[in-house]
Design a protein around this motif. Sequence first.
Motif, mmCIF file in Angstrom:
data_model
loop_
_atom_site.group_PDB
_atom_site.id
_atom_site.type_symbol
_atom_site.label_atom_id
_atom_site.label_comp_id
_atom_site.label_asym_id
_atom_site.label_seq_id
_atom_site.Cartn_x
_atom_site.Cartn_y
_atom_site.Cartn_z
ATOM 1 N N GLU A 1 0.872 -1.169 0.000
ATOM 2 C CA GLU A 1 0.000 0.000 0.000
ATOM 3 C C GLU A 1 0.911 1.220 0.000
ATOM 4 O O GLU A 1 1.845 1.304 0.796
ATOM 5 C CB GLU A 1 -0.890 0.003 1.233
ATOM 6 C CG GLU A 1 -1.839 1.181 1.285
ATOM 7 C CD GLU A 1 -2.789 1.116 2.470
ATOM 8 O OE1 GLU A 1 -3.531 2.089 2.653
ATOM 9 O OE2 GLU A 1 -2.784 0.120 3.216
ATOM 10 N N LEU A 2 0.645 2.140 -0.919
ATOM 11 C CA LEU A 2 1.448 3.352 -1.029
ATOM 12 C C LEU A 2 0.523 4.556 -0.923
ATOM 13 O O LEU A 2 -0.371 4.731 -1.754
ATOM 14 C CB LEU A 2 2.198 3.380 -2.362
ATOM 15 C CG LEU A 2 3.086 4.600 -2.584
ATOM 16 C CD1 LEU A 2 4.263 4.592 -1.616
ATOM 17 C CD2 LEU A 2 3.566 4.654 -4.029
ATOM 18 N N LYS A 3 0.747 5.368 0.107
ATOM 19 C CA LYS A 3 -0.029 6.594 0.276
ATOM 20 C C LYS A 3 0.850 7.769 -0.104
ATOM 21 O O LYS A 3 1.967 7.888 0.382
ATOM 22 C CB LYS A 3 -0.505 6.748 1.714
ATOM 23 C CG LYS A 3 -1.546 5.754 2.120
ATOM 24 C CD LYS A 3 -2.043 6.053 3.513
ATOM 25 C CE LYS A 3 -3.169 5.122 3.886
ATOM 26 N NZ LYS A 3 -3.743 5.468 5.194
ATOM 27 N N GLU A 4 0.323 8.638 -0.980
ATOM 28 C CA GLU A 4 1.072 9.855 -1.293
ATOM 29 C C GLU A 4 0.562 11.021 -0.464
ATOM 30 O O GLU A 4 1.255 12.023 -0.328
ATOM 31 C CB GLU A 4 1.055 10.160 -2.796
ATOM 32 C CG GLU A 4 -0.214 10.695 -3.352
ATOM 33 C CD GLU A 4 -0.070 11.161 -4.793
ATOM 34 O OE1 GLU A 4 0.791 10.653 -5.530
ATOM 35 O OE2 GLU A 4 -0.832 12.050 -5.178
ATOM 36 N N THR A 5 -0.622 10.893 0.077
ATOM 37 C CA THR A 5 -1.160 11.824 1.068
ATOM 38 C C THR A 5 -1.889 10.977 2.104
ATOM 39 O O THR A 5 -2.147 9.790 1.852
ATOM 40 C CB THR A 5 -2.161 12.846 0.452
ATOM 41 O OG1 THR A 5 -3.360 12.156 0.086
ATOM 42 C CG2 THR A 5 -1.561 13.562 -0.760
ATOM 43 N N PRO A 6 -2.267 11.540 3.236
ATOM 44 C CA PRO A 6 -2.998 10.737 4.224
ATOM 45 C C PRO A 6 -4.314 10.164 3.697
ATOM 46 O O PRO A 6 -4.788 9.152 4.203
ATOM 47 C CB PRO A 6 -3.243 11.717 5.367
ATOM 48 C CG PRO A 6 -2.109 12.681 5.270
ATOM 49 C CD PRO A 6 -1.873 12.849 3.781
ATOM 50 N N SER A 7 -4.880 10.783 2.647
ATOM 51 C CA SER A 7 -6.181 10.315 2.162
ATOM 52 C C SER A 7 -6.162 9.756 0.741
ATOM 53 O O SER A 7 -7.219 9.426 0.205
ATOM 54 C CB SER A 7 -7.194 11.471 2.241
ATOM 55 O OG SER A 7 -6.782 12.544 1.405
ATOM 56 N N SER A 8 -4.981 9.613 0.120
ATOM 57 C CA SER A 8 -4.905 9.123 -1.259
ATOM 58 C C SER A 8 -3.773 8.115 -1.392
ATOM 59 O O SER A 8 -2.663 8.346 -0.917
ATOM 60 C CB SER A 8 -4.626 10.270 -2.236
ATOM 61 O OG SER A 8 -5.611 11.250 -2.149
ATOM 62 N N GLY A 9 -4.068 7.017 -2.073
ATOM 63 C CA GLY A 9 -3.024 6.024 -2.260
ATOM 64 C C GLY A 9 -3.448 4.886 -3.155
ATOM 65 O O GLY A 9 -4.524 4.905 -3.769
ATOM 66 N N VAL A 10 -2.597 3.884 -3.199
ATOM 67 C CA VAL A 10 -2.757 2.723 -4.068
ATOM 68 C C VAL A 10 -2.514 1.463 -3.239
ATOM 69 O O VAL A 10 -1.587 1.432 -2.426
ATOM 70 C CB VAL A 10 -1.725 2.757 -5.229
ATOM 71 C CG1 VAL A 10 -1.818 1.495 -6.066
ATOM 72 C CG2 VAL A 10 -1.892 3.988 -6.069
ATOM 73 N N ILE A 11 -3.310 0.439 -3.469
ATOM 74 C CA ILE A 11 -3.034 -0.896 -2.952
ATOM 75 C C ILE A 11 -2.732 -1.752 -4.172
ATOM 76 O O ILE A 11 -3.503 -1.786 -5.129
ATOM 77 C CB ILE A 11 -4.228 -1.467 -2.165
ATOM 78 C CG1 ILE A 11 -4.485 -0.604 -0.922
ATOM 79 C CG2 ILE A 11 -3.974 -2.921 -1.788
ATOM 80 C CD1 ILE A 11 -5.754 -0.942 -0.190
#
Length: 118
Positions: free
Chosen positions: A104-114
């Motif tokens: 899991e990669l979050k670029e912001t606290p509320s946006s990311g990719v699994i």
Amino acid sequence: MIIYKQFSFDSAHFLPQVPEGHKCGNMHGHTYLLTVYIEGQPEEHSGWIIDYGDLKKAIKPIIDQLDHHLLNEIPGLENPTSENLSIWLWNKIKPLVLGLKKIELKETPSSGVIYEGF
């Protein structure tokens, strides 16, 4: 059973494929949060799936390639969207970590990719 370990890194990037005038076309930075999930059964003697210290040692050189760097200059990341960065990370981590289940990669606290690989 699934265990996880988190890593963070700071990187700059810009997205060259976005429409002209899109704010992400400008260079900007993120504090990324990467979570690596490992699936397995605890080993009988140690009681661990993997030693977290060993996992940290395996991932550290990958994080060092990204931390405080411009992602666009890293081979394979010329269009460093979160999605593309997740694939890049998966391809680097998968050969090193037995039982890799997902990242899991979050670029912001509320946006990311699994990402669970292909």
